[in-house]
Design a protein around this motif. Structure first.
Motif, PDB file in Angstrom:
ATOM      1  N   SER A  16      49.674  -9.599 -57.273  1.00  0.00           N
ATOM      2  CA  SER A  16      49.619  -8.387 -56.443  1.00  0.00           C
ATOM      3  C   SER A  16      48.189  -8.036 -56.046  1.00  0.00           C
ATOM      4  O   SER A  16      47.971  -7.183 -55.176  1.00  0.00           O
ATOM      5  CB  SER A  16      50.259  -7.208 -57.186  1.00  0.00           C
ATOM      6  OG  SER A  16      49.474  -6.831 -58.309  1.00  0.00           O
TER       7      SER A  16
ATOM      8  N   ARG B  52      45.302  -9.194 -51.352  1.00  0.00           N
ATOM      9  CA  ARG B  52      45.524  -8.199 -50.311  1.00  0.00           C
ATOM     10  C   ARG B  52      44.982  -8.637 -48.946  1.00  0.00           C
ATOM     11  O   ARG B  52      45.532  -8.245 -47.909  1.00  0.00           O
ATOM     12  CB  ARG B  52      44.865  -6.864 -50.705  1.00  0.00           C
ATOM     13  CG  ARG B  52      45.403  -6.294 -52.011  1.00  0.00           C
ATOM     14  CD  ARG B  52      44.634  -5.053 -52.438  1.00  0.00           C
ATOM     15  NE  ARG B  52      45.100  -4.563 -53.738  1.00  0.00           N
ATOM     16  CZ  ARG B  52      46.137  -3.768 -53.912  1.00  0.00           C
ATOM     17  NH1 ARG B  52      46.824  -3.344 -52.859  1.00  0.00           N
ATOM     18  NH2 ARG B  52      46.507  -3.371 -55.119  1.00  0.00           N
TER      19      ARG B  52
ATOM     20  N   ASN C 129      51.438  -7.344 -51.598  1.00  0.00           N
ATOM     21  CA  ASN C 129      50.421  -6.516 -50.953  1.00  0.00           C
ATOM     22  C   ASN C 129      49.710  -7.197 -49.779  1.00  0.00           C
ATOM     23  O   ASN C 129      48.732  -6.660 -49.267  1.00  0.00           O
ATOM     24  CB  ASN C 129      49.396  -6.051 -51.993  1.00  0.00           C
ATOM     25  CG  ASN C 129      50.021  -5.062 -52.970  1.00  0.00           C
ATOM     26  OD1 ASN C 129      50.849  -4.237 -52.584  1.00  0.00           O
ATOM     27  ND2 ASN C 129      49.648  -5.155 -54.233  1.00  0.00           N
TER      28      ASN C 129
END
Length: 419
Positions: A340, A343, A372
């Motif tokens: 996660s 990004r 993400n």
């Protein structure tokens, strides 16, 4: 013991190979009046087939000194950008004048192609590299044959692989684009997550996975089923052998390349038998195109390397039995790998509709595991009518897959340049 017996069998066949080579020369000599008779062609084909089936196939050459770019020959030189006892990061440096003549950019996006460490040399990706050279500054991981690495160099395991990927990405400089073909998928994804969490200045601008077992639980293939059906101890007892003399890695415990090769060939035994029947027929008939096509494929396919015991067994355990990365449980050097954290690294997944190694869904699982990444930075593509090899090589790759990856990389090269 198996490795020693394999070497003994190879060396014992040396007199017969020599005899076959002599027969091949005799029956192909223009001074032999019987060379072009049915008997002569059959004798030549028999000797050629025997020699090709029993000889040792060494590490292939790249044969990319000149690459055709829209009809313009572009010369390249191979440079070693980074090295360790276990891998070299090769850069295919393009001659500036040739690039200009081909109408391509000199300041091209950096692409690191992470070749699989699963029994074959990186040259298996020759067609992949050739396609990328046209529009990119290409780097390729050239993994070492474990039997050639002395015991004094120590171990090389799954976690060392992740470290190597991180160091090579940093060595390339800037924010390069990473393309992982097949096996490297899980460790490359883990390396990208770790670099993202550190906000590393050289974290990739994009990562592309092609036919990779990101989550091997999905659409399991024969390969996946074997890994799950057999207990871990079975792999350790039956697949690991000791490197014999006279190799530099004498005494090292490895998963031999010839074992991997036999396993793959047994999956499509009839296909390989038919291919060699056609090869024999083409030799008899003097069909140069058929002979050349067969030899080009098998000279590469039969060239294999050994994997260290620890890397092979950990891959079986982490990727194919416990599925640690896909379940969010993988730790690297005591630190949890958190996907996660990714990004600002764009994500592309490429799969083949008929892939019998990494089934459809295994690679695209990366999208679910990286929540993400913005939707605008994703590409999910399944190529119709191709198997595993066709995902990264061949006509469909050149005409349908590569253009998508080229445009995806160009888009996110521009985005990373703006940040």
């Amino acid at each position: 013991m198996l490795y020693t017996l394999h070497e003994l069998a190879y060396n014992s066949a040396a007199p017969f190979r020599f005899g076959a080579q002599m027969a091949r020369q005799f029956w192909s000599s223009p001074l032999n009046p019987a060379a072009e008779t049915a008997l002569g062609r059959t004798a030549f084909a028999s000797a050629e087939l025997f020699e090709s089936l029993t000889r040792r196939y060494g590490k292939p050459e790249w044969r990319l000194d000149v690459v055709d770019v829209d009809g313009v020959p572009v010369a390249t030189e191979i440079e070693v950008a980074w090295r360790s006892p276990w891998c070299r990061l090769l850069r295919f440096s393009r001659h500036a004048e040739d690039v200009k003549a081909a109408g391509r950019k000199l300041d091209a996006p950096k692409v690191i192609i992470v070749a699989p460490l699963s029994g074959h040399y990186a040259t298996l990706l020759r067609g992949t590299v050739e396609a990328f050279i046209a529009d990119h500054d290409v780097y390729v991981t050239d993994w070492s044959n474990a039997r050639q690495v002395p015991m004094l160099e120590g171990r090389f395991d799954f976690y060392d692989y992740i470290d190597h990927v991180r160091e090579m990405i940093a060595a390339a400089g800037g924010r390069p684009h990473v393309v992982a073909v097949c096996q490297p998928g899980p460790p490359v994804l883990a390396a990208c997550a770790l670099m993202a969490e550190e906000d590393h200045p050289n974290r990739p601008a994009s990562m592309s996975f092609m036919g990779s077992p990101i989550d091997a639980r999905l659409s399991p293939t024969v390969t996946n089923q074997l890994a799950e059906e057999k207990p871990f101890t079975w792999f350790k007892s039956n697949m690991i052998h000791t490197v014999p003399w006279p190799y530099p890695g004498l005494g090292r415990r490895v998963y031999p390349g010839f074992v991997q090769l036999y396993s793959f060939m047994s999956m499509n035994e009839e296909k390989h038998i038919d291919a060699h029947r056609r090869y024999f027929g083409d030799l008899v008939a003097g069909d140069g195109d058929g002979v050349e096509k067969h030899e080009e494929f098998y000279d590469e396919y039969l060239s294999v390397l050994d994997l260290t015991e620890e890397f092979y067994l950990q891959t079986i355990d982490i990727v194919f039995q416990q599925h640690l990365l896909a379940r969010g449980l993988l730790e690297h050097r005591g630190h949890k790998v958190d996907l996660s954290q990714i990004r600002d690294i764009a994500l592309a997944t490429i799969e083949g509709e008929k892939d019998d190694i990494s089934g459809v869904g295994q690679t695209q699982a990366a999208h679910v595991l990286t929540p993400n990444i913005p939707d605008s930075q994703r590409l999910l593509y399944v190529q119709p009518d191709v198997g595993h090899y066709g995902v990264f090589n061949g006509r469909r790759f050149r005409e349908e897959i590569y253009p998508r990856l080229r445009d995806f990389i160009a888009k996110h090269e521009a985005v990373s340049a703006e940040i």
